[in-house]
Every structure is written in C-alpha cells, then in structure tokens.
Enzyme design. Structure first.
Site, PDB file in Angstrom:
ATOM      1  N   ASN A 107       0.867  -1.180   0.000  1.00  0.00           N
ATOM      2  CA  ASN A 107       0.000   0.000   0.000  1.00  0.00           C
ATOM      3  C   ASN A 107       0.904   1.229   0.000  1.00  0.00           C
ATOM      4  O   ASN A 107       1.474   1.586   1.026  1.00  0.00           O
ATOM      5  CB  ASN A 107      -0.897  -0.028   1.255  1.00  0.00           C
ATOM      6  CG  ASN A 107      -1.726   1.233   1.395  1.00  0.00           C
ATOM      7  OD1 ASN A 107      -1.764   2.077   0.500  1.00  0.00           O
ATOM      8  ND2 ASN A 107      -2.392   1.367   2.545  1.00  0.00           N
ATOM      9  N   TRP A 108       1.019   1.850  -1.172  1.00  0.00           N
ATOM     10  CA  TRP A 108       1.959   2.977  -1.297  1.00  0.00           C
ATOM     11  C   TRP A 108       1.433   4.251  -0.651  1.00  0.00           C
ATOM     12  O   TRP A 108       2.163   5.244  -0.553  1.00  0.00           O
ATOM     13  CB  TRP A 108       2.271   3.233  -2.783  1.00  0.00           C
ATOM     14  CG  TRP A 108       2.991   2.091  -3.458  1.00  0.00           C
ATOM     15  CD1 TRP A 108       3.530   0.983  -2.854  1.00  0.00           C
ATOM     16  CD2 TRP A 108       3.247   1.935  -4.860  1.00  0.00           C
ATOM     17  NE1 TRP A 108       4.107   0.156  -3.797  1.00  0.00           N
ATOM     18  CE2 TRP A 108       3.943   0.724  -5.045  1.00  0.00           C
ATOM     19  CE3 TRP A 108       2.961   2.710  -5.981  1.00  0.00           C
ATOM     20  CZ2 TRP A 108       4.357   0.276  -6.295  1.00  0.00           C
ATOM     21  CZ3 TRP A 108       3.363   2.263  -7.239  1.00  0.00           C
ATOM     22  CH2 TRP A 108       4.063   1.062  -7.391  1.00  0.00           C
ATOM     23  N   LYS A 109       0.164   4.239  -0.256  1.00  0.00           N
ATOM     24  CA  LYS A 109      -0.469   5.435   0.338  1.00  0.00           C
ATOM     25  C   LYS A 109      -0.241   6.643  -0.593  1.00  0.00           C
ATOM     26  O   LYS A 109      -0.218   6.470  -1.805  1.00  0.00           O
ATOM     27  CB  LYS A 109       0.031   5.645   1.769  1.00  0.00           C
ATOM     28  CG  LYS A 109      -0.152   4.374   2.609  1.00  0.00           C
ATOM     29  CD  LYS A 109       0.012   4.556   4.084  1.00  0.00           C
ATOM     30  CE  LYS A 109      -0.195   3.225   4.792  1.00  0.00           C
ATOM     31  NZ  LYS A 109      -0.097   3.330   6.267  1.00  0.00           N
ATOM     32  N   HIS A 145      -9.467   1.063   5.037  1.00  0.00           N
ATOM     33  CA  HIS A 145      -8.179   1.293   5.712  1.00  0.00           C
ATOM     34  C   HIS A 145      -8.409   2.253   6.879  1.00  0.00           C
ATOM     35  O   HIS A 145      -9.226   3.179   6.789  1.00  0.00           O
ATOM     36  CB  HIS A 145      -7.161   1.876   4.729  1.00  0.00           C
ATOM     37  CG  HIS A 145      -5.775   1.878   5.291  1.00  0.00           C
ATOM     38  ND1 HIS A 145      -5.351   2.847   6.184  1.00  0.00           N
ATOM     39  CD2 HIS A 145      -4.739   1.024   5.129  1.00  0.00           C
ATOM     40  CE1 HIS A 145      -4.103   2.582   6.534  1.00  0.00           C
ATOM     41  NE2 HIS A 145      -3.709   1.483   5.913  1.00  0.00           N
ATOM     42  N   GLU A 175      -6.825   4.714   7.877  1.00  0.00           N
ATOM     43  CA  GLU A 175      -6.650   6.136   7.534  1.00  0.00           C
ATOM     44  C   GLU A 175      -7.908   6.690   6.855  1.00  0.00           C
ATOM     45  O   GLU A 175      -8.250   7.859   7.030  1.00  0.00           O
ATOM     46  CB  GLU A 175      -5.389   6.308   6.669  1.00  0.00           C
ATOM     47  CG  GLU A 175      -4.132   6.124   7.517  1.00  0.00           C
ATOM     48  CD  GLU A 175      -2.918   5.576   6.778  1.00  0.00           C
ATOM     49  OE1 GLU A 175      -2.878   5.615   5.543  1.00  0.00           O
ATOM     50  OE2 GLU A 175      -1.999   5.087   7.475  1.00  0.00           O
ATOM     51  N   GLU A 190      -5.045  -4.799  10.682  1.00  0.00           N
ATOM     52  CA  GLU A 190      -4.038  -3.747  10.854  1.00  0.00           C
ATOM     53  C   GLU A 190      -4.303  -3.012  12.163  1.00  0.00           C
ATOM     54  O   GLU A 190      -5.135  -2.093  12.198  1.00  0.00           O
ATOM     55  CB  GLU A 190      -4.112  -2.754   9.686  1.00  0.00           C
ATOM     56  CG  GLU A 190      -3.850  -3.374   8.334  1.00  0.00           C
ATOM     57  CD  GLU A 190      -3.299  -2.352   7.339  1.00  0.00           C
ATOM     58  OE1 GLU A 190      -2.239  -2.636   6.763  1.00  0.00           O
ATOM     59  OE2 GLU A 190      -3.882  -1.272   7.174  1.00  0.00           O
ATOM     60  N   GLY A 213       2.705   2.622  10.764  1.00  0.00           N
ATOM     61  CA  GLY A 213       3.625   3.748  10.596  1.00  0.00           C
ATOM     62  C   GLY A 213       4.320   4.182  11.874  1.00  0.00           C
ATOM     63  O   GLY A 213       4.896   5.253  11.941  1.00  0.00           O
ATOM     64  N   SER A 267       3.750  -1.751  10.344  1.00  0.00           N
ATOM     65  CA  SER A 267       5.204  -1.773  10.528  1.00  0.00           C
ATOM     66  C   SER A 267       5.833  -3.135  10.211  1.00  0.00           C
ATOM     67  O   SER A 267       6.790  -3.556  10.859  1.00  0.00           O
ATOM     68  CB  SER A 267       5.578  -1.324  11.949  1.00  0.00           C
ATOM     69  OG  SER A 267       5.150   0.014  12.159  1.00  0.00           O
TER      70      SER A 267
HETATM   71  P1  13P Z   1       3.193   0.651   7.648  1.00  0.00           P
HETATM   72  O1  13P Z   1       3.729  -0.636   7.076  1.00  0.00           O
HETATM   73  O2  13P Z   1       3.868   1.867   7.089  1.00  0.00           O
HETATM   74  O3  13P Z   1       3.111   0.615   9.126  1.00  0.00           O
HETATM   75  O4  13P Z   1       1.657   0.774   7.119  1.00  0.00           O
HETATM   76  C1  13P Z   1       0.830  -0.324   7.230  1.00  0.00           C
HETATM   77  C2  13P Z   1      -0.423  -0.036   6.472  1.00  0.00           C
HETATM   78  O5  13P Z   1      -1.195   0.821   6.864  1.00  0.00           O
HETATM   79  C3  13P Z   1      -0.656  -0.786   5.243  1.00  0.00           C
HETATM   80  O6  13P Z   1      -1.946  -0.561   4.756  1.00  0.00           O
END
Ligand code: 13P
Length: 250
Positions: free
Chosen positions: A9-11, A95, A97, A167, A173, A212
């Site tokens: 997931n590149w966000k 997600h 976020e 998650e 993050g 993470s």
């Molecule tokens: P990180 O791997 O940066 O913690 O993010 C996880 C995530 O939200 C994947 O969707």
C-alpha cells in the site's frame, strides 16, 4: 492451501519517476518469490503507469479506495468501473486512515466492499483496533463489529473472493509491530468468526497482517498459522525491502 499475498500500500507517496524505478525492481525480483502472490496499490493517478509496467507479469495491482457509487456527481471520487478500465484485481477498503481521516463508517466500508465485488474486483477489507481500544481490552469487539457490518450485508460467502487485513492502528507507521503472538491471536479470532458461519470459507480466506511489517520481522509473522500475508506501507516503497518480505513468506 492459502497462497500468501504480500501487498504494497503505497499510500500518498511516489512520483512517476520513483514509481518507474520501484516497478522495475519489483518486476525483476518477482520471479524469485513466485511462491507468494505480489500486489501493489499506487495512488490513482499512477494506475495507468502501473498497468503498463506490470501487464504480463505475475504482479497484481489495485487501488487504495473506491467510491461506493458507480458514477455520477461525486466530485473528486473514483468509481469501481474506472478501476475495471485499468484491470485492477484488488481494491483496499476500510483502511484505518480512510476510517479516521475521511469518516468512513462500517456501513460505508460495507457498501464499498459490495461495490467492488459486484464488478469482480476483490476487496481487501481492513480491520483493526486503536491503542486506546487495545488497552481497554476491546480489540475483539472492535474487529467483530467491523467484520459484522460486511457479513450482515454481504453474507459470509462474499469472503470467497475477498481478503481481510488485520491492521492494528497503533502499529501503522509507528515502527511498533504487533508481536507474532498478538497478531496470530486476532487472526485466529477473525477466522473463528467466519468459521462460525461457514468453515469452508473460513479455511480459504486469506487474512493479512499490516502495521510496521518489514523484512526483519516478516519471517516470524508469516510463519504463524493464520497469517496469510502482509499489507505493507512504508516498507513497500523500496523494491528490495518489499521483495525481502515476500521472500520471508516463501
Ligand atoms: P506501515 O507498514 O507503514 O506501518 O503501514 C501499514 C499499512 O497501513 C498498510 O496498509
């Protein structure tokens, strides 16, 4: 046997240039980790580039969100049929976020899940508790509620062509990974929720861990019986690290 899925997931990261380099690295390294399925989730505007670079390879792609509507006056939104134009196989829904920053409720997430499935795009449904919820001891109740919204409207059979990602919000993050035992406990709980309705669906549904995850901890997490892959944020932005995570799952 559930084939492991390692998804990046590149966000909201990358540029045309950096994405070209990342995709080249992934394309080159993918054959060595063919036991694991790979998928990447770029920002919408790079979807055409991703399709062009990954067509004909074993690497799948999709997006980080979609609209619950198929078309219409929804300024700034992207609809499922548009994802079909770019041959997306997957789409991430719910997600944390999206839930936190854009107010997506369990019901909105369930409608997005349904919108994707209707088009033959496999949703990756994200669930997970905040730190406060974990400390209050309500992790299972939160995950159960998030899952139930989809089960109630779509039925357990919908998970035949869907993926779940656990998650924990406190691990995203932050550099704080759930221990493999903590993750396994919740993954097993999720599988039991499905099994209570349909044991065959429960046995085949892939449940990914996200938060993470990196090459250094992937081996331990992916060795757990109910962890069927990873949804990787930060560590998916470097081909070498992303492929090393996949290698750990081979
Ligand atoms: P990180 O791997 O940066 O913690 O993010 C996880 C995530 O939200 C994947 O969707």
């Amino acid at each position: 046997m559930r084939r492991k899925l390692v998804a990046g997931n590149w966000k909201m990261n990358g540029s045309a240039e950096s994405i070209r380099g990342l995709l080249q690295g992934i394309r080159e390294g993918a054959p060595a980790v063919a036991a694991v399925e790979l998928a990447v989730f770029p920002p919408f505007v790079y979807l055409g580039l991703v399709e062009q670079q990954l067509s004909g390879t074993a690497v799948a792609w999709g997006t980080q969100n979609l609209s619950e509507h198929a078309s219409g006056a929804y300024t700034g939104e992207i609809a499922g049929p548009m994802l079909q134009d770019f041959h997306c196989q997957y789409v991430i829904v719910g997600h944390s976020e999206r839930r936190t920053f854009y107010g997506e409720s369990d019901q909105i997430v369930a409608r997005k899940f349904a919108a994707a499935r209707k088009l033959g795009i496999k949703p990756i449904l994200c669930v997970g508790e905040t730190l406060e919820e974990r400390e209050k001891g309500v992790t299972e109740a939160v995950v159960e509620r998030q899952l139930k919204a989809v089960l109630d409207s779509e039925g357990v059979g919908a998970f035949t062509d869907a993926v779940i990602a656990y998650e924990p919000v406190w691990a995203i993050g932050t550099g704080k990974t759930a221990t493999s035992a903590q993750a396994q406990e919740v993954h097993a709980f999720i599988r039991r929720q499905l099994a209570a309705l349909d044991s065959a669906v429960a046995a085949q549904t892939r449940i990914l861990y996200g938060g993470s995850m990196k090459a250094a901890n992937a081996g331990e997490l992916l060795a757990m019986p109910d962890i069927d892959g990873g949804l990787i944020g930060g560590a998916s932005l470097e081909a070498k690290e992303f492929l090393a995570i996949a290698k750990a799952g081979c």
